[in-house]
Design an enzyme around this catalytic site. Structure first.
Site, PDB file in Angstrom:
ATOM      1  N   ASN A   7       0.832  -1.211   0.000  1.00 20.02           N
ATOM      2  CA  ASN A   7       0.000   0.000   0.000  1.00 20.02           C
ATOM      3  C   ASN A   7       0.860   1.252   0.000  1.00 20.02           C
ATOM      4  OD1 ASN A   7       0.085   1.121   2.973  1.00 20.02           O
ATOM      5  ND2 ASN A   7      -0.035  -1.106   3.129  1.00 20.02           N
ATOM      6  N   CYS A  26      -1.781  -6.481   3.393  1.00 15.82           N
ATOM      7  CA  CYS A  26      -1.502  -5.053   3.600  1.00 15.82           C
ATOM      8  C   CYS A  26      -1.835  -4.315   2.299  1.00 15.82           C
ATOM      9  CB  CYS A  26      -0.079  -4.816   4.068  1.00 15.82           C
ATOM     10  SG  CYS A  26       1.180  -5.378   2.939  1.00 15.82           S
TER      11      CYS A  26
END
Ligand SMILES: C[S@@+](CC[C@H](N)C(=O)[O-])C[C@H]1O[C@@H](n2cnc3c(N)ncnc32)[C@H](O)[C@@H]1O
Length: 271
Positions: free
Chosen positions: A179, A224
């Site tokens: 991310n 994530c």
């Protein structure tokens, strides 16, 4: 690509604001080696400020005038530098003493070492990964943290059925595209094709995770990634394709809400 991703996030979260997305550094106190009060006392003496993270068992935000990755306390395994959302997925698995647990994509071991802590070094954790150098880091982390209930294998977790074991708990902290909070220039590096490719692999891993889980057992799927193809879409696929696949909880961590990185966690049970 940045505009494309931001528009998607705004559709999922109306007040999404990339400017407000701050990740606070966090650590986890390793109760296999030290009592929280004792470590906090030592850190305060060294002018390191720690604040309890309200939604975690052993997690603290910290502010330090120097890197916390090489202090004597770090080297002795009294704490692990672990971002807050990453601690949550191990807590949601809720491993109990003497259980048999599979950690399918385990290296470098932030969650494996936390699972061992929660299990008080009892039972067995089988930790798989396919990257040699990352497995070395996992081995070192287990040693540093005083973890003794982990067996490590260099193995593609899609073939975990070869182990011939039914697990009480399975953690699939899946390989994903990451991310924007934890990787510089993330928006310019990722394409929708990468994300779709990850999604296909995540579904393969999820199928195996579910098949090696015993009936009544619990599986945590986490990434994530904030991309729906790697999160809800994977879990919805499981719901549609796998018999007895019950989603008990689903949670997205938006960086602006709890100062964590972007994260997704789903808790699944096998009926
Ligand atoms: C998100 S990271 C795991 C982080 C780890 N759970 C932790 O908390 O420290 C994903 C890991 O999956 C591993 N991996 C990728 N494909 C795999 C596969 N087919 N089987 C097992 N591990 C895999 C990567 O090498 C990487 O270490």
């Amino acid at each position: 690509m940045k505009e494309f991703f931001l528009r998607r996030y705004q559709k999922m979260k109306l007040d999404f604001d990339v400017e407000q997305s701050e990740v606070k550094p966090a650590l986890r106190i390793n109760t296999l080696k030290i009592k929280p009060a004792e470590l906090i006392r030592r850190l305060h003496k060294e002018k390191i400020k720690v604040t309890r993270i309200p939604f975690l068992k052993y997690g603290y935000w910290y502010e330090a005038p120097f890197s916390l990755g090489s202090t004597p306390e770090y080297l002795q395994g009294y704490y692990y530098l672990q971002e807050a959302a990453s601690q949550v997925s191990a807590e949601y698995l809720d491993p109990q003493k003497n259980e048999t647990v599979l950690d399918m994509a385990a290296a470098p071991g932030s969650k494996t070492t936390y699972l061992a802590q929660l299990m008080e070094n009892t039972g067995t954790i089988i930790a798989l990964d396919i990257a040699d150098w990352r497995l070395n880091a996992l081995r070192n982390n287990c040693e540093r943290m005083g973890v003794t209930n982990v067996l490590l294998y260099n193995k593609d977790a899609r073939y975990a059925e070869d182990l011939n074991i039914e697990f009480d708990k399975v953690l699939l902290d899946a390989p994903c595209s990451g991310n924007f909070c934890i990787e510089e220039d993330w928006f310019n590096k990722r394409t929708l094709e990468d994300i779709q490719q990850n999604s296909r692999k995540q579904k393969e891993l999820l199928r195996t995770a579910f098949s090696v889980l015993k009936k009544g057992g619990r599986l945590v799927y986490s990434t994530c990634s904030l991309e729906p193809e790697e999160d809800e879409e994977v879990v919805n696929w499981g719901r549609a394709e796998l018999e007895g696949f019950i989603v008990k909880k689903e949670e997205r961590f938006w960086p602006q809400d709890k100062q964590t990185q972007g994260f997704y966690i789903s808790v699944i049970e096998k009926k």
